[in-house]
Scaffold this motif. Sequence first.
Motif: not given
Length: 169
Positions: A131-154
Motif C-alpha cells: 500500500r505504501l508503494r501504491e501511495i508513493h507512486a501518486l506523490l510528486s518528487a517534492e512530496q516524496k522528499a517531504k514524506l521522507k523528512r516527516v517519517q524521519e522526524k516521526m
Amino acid sequence: MIRPTLPILALLALPLAAQAPAFPPPGGEAMKPSPSGPEQGGRRAPGGMMPGGPEQALMALGLTPDQDRAVKAILDKGREADRPVHKLVMDKEEALRAAAEDPATPEAHLKALHAGASEARYRLLLAHRERLREIHALLSAEQKAKLKRVQEKMARAREARRALMEEMP
C-alpha cells in the motif's frame, strides 16, 4: 509523606499544561472533514481520518483533492483486505501467549506457534508495504522528499519516547 509531594508535582506539571494546544469544542469546525494539508486548513488525514501512523505523515504533504481521494481508496481497500489477516495475527498471538503461560507446553509447540504468529505478522507487513508503494507512486518528487523528512522526524520522536520510557522507574 504523599501530601507534600502532590503540590510539588502539580507545580512541575503546570508549565507543561500551559504549553499544551487547546482542543476545539466537540463538533467544532476543526472536527469536520476537510481537505488534507496545511494549505487547505485541514486537520484530518486523507479521506477525513484522524491522524495517526502513516496517515499523520501524509497529512503534512498537502495532497491535492485527486491525490486525497486516491489515497483514501488505497487505504480503504487495504483496511478491508487486512481485516482477516489482522484477526489471524491476533488469534495466533493469543494462542502463543496462552501456550507460553502454561509450563507444560513443549518447546517444540511454542516454536511452531511462534513461527505461525511471525508468518501472519509478516503477511501483514507485506500488505502494508504494498500500500505504501501504491501511495508513493501518486506523490510528486517534492512530496516524496517531504514524506521522507516527516517519517524521519516521526522516527526520532518515537525513539525519544522510548528512551524516556526506559528512564522511568
